[in-house]
Design a protein around this motif. Structure first.
Motif, PDB file in Angstrom:
ATOM      1  N   LEU A 137      11.123  65.199  42.585  1.00  0.00           N
ATOM      2  CA  LEU A 137       9.949  66.182  42.838  1.00  0.00           C
ATOM      3  C   LEU A 137       8.804  65.739  42.095  1.00  0.00           C
ATOM      4  N   THR A 154       5.137  66.801  41.064  1.00  0.00           N
ATOM      5  CA  THR A 154       4.263  68.035  41.042  1.00  0.00           C
ATOM      6  C   THR A 154       3.016  67.681  40.895  1.00  0.00           C
ATOM      7  N   SER A 185      18.278  69.672  48.360  1.00  0.00           N
ATOM      8  CA  SER A 185      17.487  69.337  49.749  1.00  0.00           C
ATOM      9  C   SER A 185      18.475  69.492  50.961  1.00  0.00           C
ATOM     10  N   CYS A 237       8.108  64.743  47.390  1.00  0.00           N
ATOM     11  CA  CYS A 237       9.081  63.857  47.025  1.00  0.00           C
ATOM     12  C   CYS A 237       8.771  62.457  46.942  1.00  0.00           C
ATOM     13  N   GLU A 261       6.684  68.715  49.525  1.00  0.00           N
ATOM     14  CA  GLU A 261       7.796  69.498  49.110  1.00  0.00           C
ATOM     15  C   GLU A 261       7.461  71.169  48.541  1.00  0.00           C
ATOM     16  N   TRP A 278      12.662  72.970  48.855  1.00  0.00           N
ATOM     17  CA  TRP A 278      13.994  73.225  48.443  1.00  0.00           C
ATOM     18  C   TRP A 278      14.640  74.586  48.302  1.00  0.00           C
TER      19      TRP A 278
END
Length: 235
Positions: free
Chosen positions: A153, A155, A173, A192, A198, A212
């Motif tokens: 992940l 951010t 996932s 991702c 995501e 997720w």
């Protein structure tokens, strides 16, 4: 002041199996309920109902969670169905109405997996109906245990998720579809390593969606519990 009431939009099964005498049930995975309780909130599970009842449901809560589950019907993002997914259109209709009422009543929304996809569709975004041709990363991680992270992940610096997960983390996932075009109302909050979206957010409207499942892992992955703490106490 009383506890924050968090409405969790429920799913429905026509056959709960032999142990429950094949009953039709309204339900939500208990991770949502327990995580909200642990964060100090008061969870309220809201069964699927007609769209015209959404106003009353939302009036009784402080915040809304749209949970995971079936695929979103492509008719709501103006595509022809190209895969044989699992669909429940009466759930789509009710949750789109809940979303509309949450905006009208100024209630924050936390959307997980299918919930994030539905929230994106509500605002005019669309979805990838299948991910097999898009990426080599397995976004449906079975048989890997649900609590175990499965992929990276990344951010965005401006996202509230950066303060929880840092610049880079790993998450579980469990989805075979994903966000394609992000609706204009949202900023992409995380992706991702293969570029798949995501997380999305709209800070002024207090909307947060993650692809997720923190509800699967909040007891074993501290950052996933931090997300529920944020939702209940800050979103």
């Amino acid at each position: 002041m009383g506890r924050v009431v968090v409405g969790i939009a429920a799913n429905e099964s026509l056959d709960a199996g032999e142990n429950l005498h094949h009953l039709s049930i309204a339900y939500t995975p208990s991770g949502y309920v327990k995580a909200v309780q642990q964060a100090g909130g008061l969870p309220m599970v809201m069964p699927i109902d007609s769209a015209d009842m959404a106003k009353e449901y939302v009036a009784r809560i402080d915040k809304l969670i749209l949970a995971g589950g079936q695929d979103v019907s492509p008719r709501y993002y103006k595509q022809t169905k190209t895969v044989q997914g699992s669909y429940l259109e009466k759930r789509d209709q009710f949750e789109l109405a809940l979303m509309d009422e949450a905006l009208k009543q100024g209630k924050p929304v936390f959307a997980v997996c299918r919930g994030m996809q539905l929230m994106n569709v509500f605002f005019g975004g669309d979805l990838k109906q299948e991910l097999h041709s898009y990426t080599e990363i397995a976004h449906m991680q079975n048989p890997i245990p649900k609590e175990q992270p499965a992929h990276e992940l990344l951010t965005q610096k401006t996202s509230i998720l950066r303060s929880i997960y840092g610049k880079q983390a790993e998450v579980n996932s469990f989805h075979n579809q994903g966000v394609n075009r992000v609706a204009r109302e949202f900023q992409e909050a995380a992706c991702c390593s293969d570029g798949l979206v995501e997380a999305i957010e709209n800070k002024p409207r207090r909307l947060l969606g993650v692809q997720w499942h923190p509800d699967f892992a909040f007891t074993t992955q501290p950052k996933e519990m931090e997300v529920f703490d944020y939702v209940v106490n800050a979103l």
